[in-house]
Enzyme design. Structure first.
Site, short mmCIF file in Angstrom:
data_model
loop_
_atom_site.label_atom_id
_atom_site.label_comp_id
_atom_site.label_asym_id
_atom_site.label_seq_id
_atom_site.Cartn_x
_atom_site.Cartn_y
_atom_site.Cartn_z
N HIS A 1 -4.00 1.93 8.09
CA HIS A 1 -2.59 2.37 8.04
C HIS A 1 -2.44 3.51 7.01
O HIS A 1 -1.81 4.53 7.28
CB HIS A 1 -1.71 1.17 7.69
CG HIS A 1 -0.26 1.47 7.48
ND1 HIS A 1 0.73 0.92 8.27
CD2 HIS A 1 0.38 2.25 6.57
CE1 HIS A 1 1.91 1.36 7.85
NE2 HIS A 1 1.73 2.16 6.81
N GLU A 2 -3.03 3.32 5.83
CA GLU A 2 -2.88 4.32 4.76
C GLU A 2 -3.63 5.61 5.07
O GLU A 2 -3.15 6.70 4.76
CB GLU A 2 -3.33 3.74 3.41
CG GLU A 2 -2.57 2.49 2.95
CD GLU A 2 -1.06 2.63 2.95
OE1 GLU A 2 -0.54 3.75 2.83
OE2 GLU A 2 -0.38 1.60 3.10
N HIS B 1 -1.64 7.78 7.19
CA HIS B 1 -0.67 8.58 6.42
C HIS B 1 -1.30 9.88 5.93
O HIS B 1 -0.69 10.95 6.00
CB HIS B 1 -0.18 7.81 5.18
CG HIS B 1 0.95 6.88 5.45
ND1 HIS B 1 2.15 7.28 5.97
CD2 HIS B 1 1.07 5.54 5.24
CE1 HIS B 1 2.96 6.23 6.08
NE2 HIS B 1 2.33 5.16 5.65
N GLN C 1 3.13 9.93 1.08
CA GLN C 1 4.47 9.32 1.08
C GLN C 1 5.30 9.70 -0.14
O GLN C 1 6.51 9.51 -0.15
CB GLN C 1 4.35 7.80 1.16
CG GLN C 1 3.79 7.31 2.48
CD GLN C 1 3.61 5.80 2.47
OE1 GLN C 1 2.59 5.31 2.01
NE2 GLN C 1 4.61 5.07 2.94
N GLY D 1 0.83 -1.20 0.00
CA GLY D 1 0.00 0.00 0.00
C GLY D 1 0.87 1.25 0.00
O GLY D 1 2.02 1.21 0.44
N CYS E 1 6.14 -0.42 6.69
CA CYS E 1 5.82 0.83 6.00
C CYS E 1 6.98 1.22 5.10
O CYS E 1 8.13 1.20 5.53
CB CYS E 1 5.57 1.93 7.03
SG CYS E 1 5.13 3.50 6.30
N LEU E 2 6.67 1.59 3.86
CA LEU E 2 7.74 1.96 2.91
C LEU E 2 8.48 3.23 3.36
O LEU E 2 9.60 3.46 2.93
CB LEU E 2 7.16 2.15 1.51
CG LEU E 2 6.63 0.87 0.84
CD1 LEU E 2 6.01 1.21 -0.51
CD2 LEU E 2 7.73 -0.17 0.68
NI NI Z 1 3.02 3.21 5.53
#
Ligand code: NI
Length: 169
Positions: free
Chosen positions: A136-137, A140, A52, A47, A94-95
């Site tokens: 989670h997204e 962000h 991000q 995701g 998480c990226l």
């Molecule tokens: Ni993330």
């Protein structure tokens, strides 16, 4: 052709910006969604939120399939926690926080509402991974990160490790 975008790494302050609602459902939005999918696949993520990649609009892409062939796009996603839910613990990554996984407890029953690229409103009461992932997204998009769920001590440790690793602030 979709292009790869640069992913912001914690503690980059831009990850703390609150994203604006999407109001224009145009080619520009579609291009960004496709660039984000390309970026997510390239980084082997499941995701990615627009925040991000330093685009502060409420847009999320995701692919939870094993074959990596079921791209999903959520515009202006929102959720309500359903009464009588339980907390579900899942080890998240998480990226924007590479190399760290954290077990986080989130509500396991939500009602999810979003729009597609055409601006049509959709809803779902997801189960399993999607429930965790979309929360989670959406965090962000609100400038919130996985590290906000851990102790300050641990957060500082992650921060100094990533600052050392990614000397670009
Ligand atoms: Ni993330």
């Amino acid at each position: 052709m979709a292009k790869k975008l640069k992913i912001l790494i914690f503690p980059d302050p831009r990850l703390r910006k609150v994203a604006e609602n999407v109001t224009k459902f145009d080619k520009c939005l579609e291009n960004l969604a496709h660039d984000m999918l390309e970026t997510m696949y390239d980084a082997n993520g499941i995701g990615l939120a627009a925040t991000q990649v330093d685009q502060h609009i409420r847009l999320v892409v995701m692919d939870l399939s094993e074959e990596r062939n079921e791209p999903r796009i959520f515009v202006n996603p929102m959720y309500e926690v359903i009464k009588g839910h339980n907390m579900f613990e899942f080890e998240e990554g998480c990226l924007s926080i590479p190399g760290f996984n954290e077990v986080i407890a989130r509500p396991d029953k939500i009602k999810l509402i979003w729009q597609n690229l055409k601006g049509e409103t959709l809803h779902d009461t997801p189960e399993g991974m999607l429930t965790v992932c979309i929360q989670h997204e959406i965090d962000h998009l609100d400038g919130k990160l996985m590290v906000d769920y851990v102790s300050a001590l641990k957060r500082d440790r992650i921060k100094s490790k990533l600052l050392k690793e990614f000397k670009r602030f």
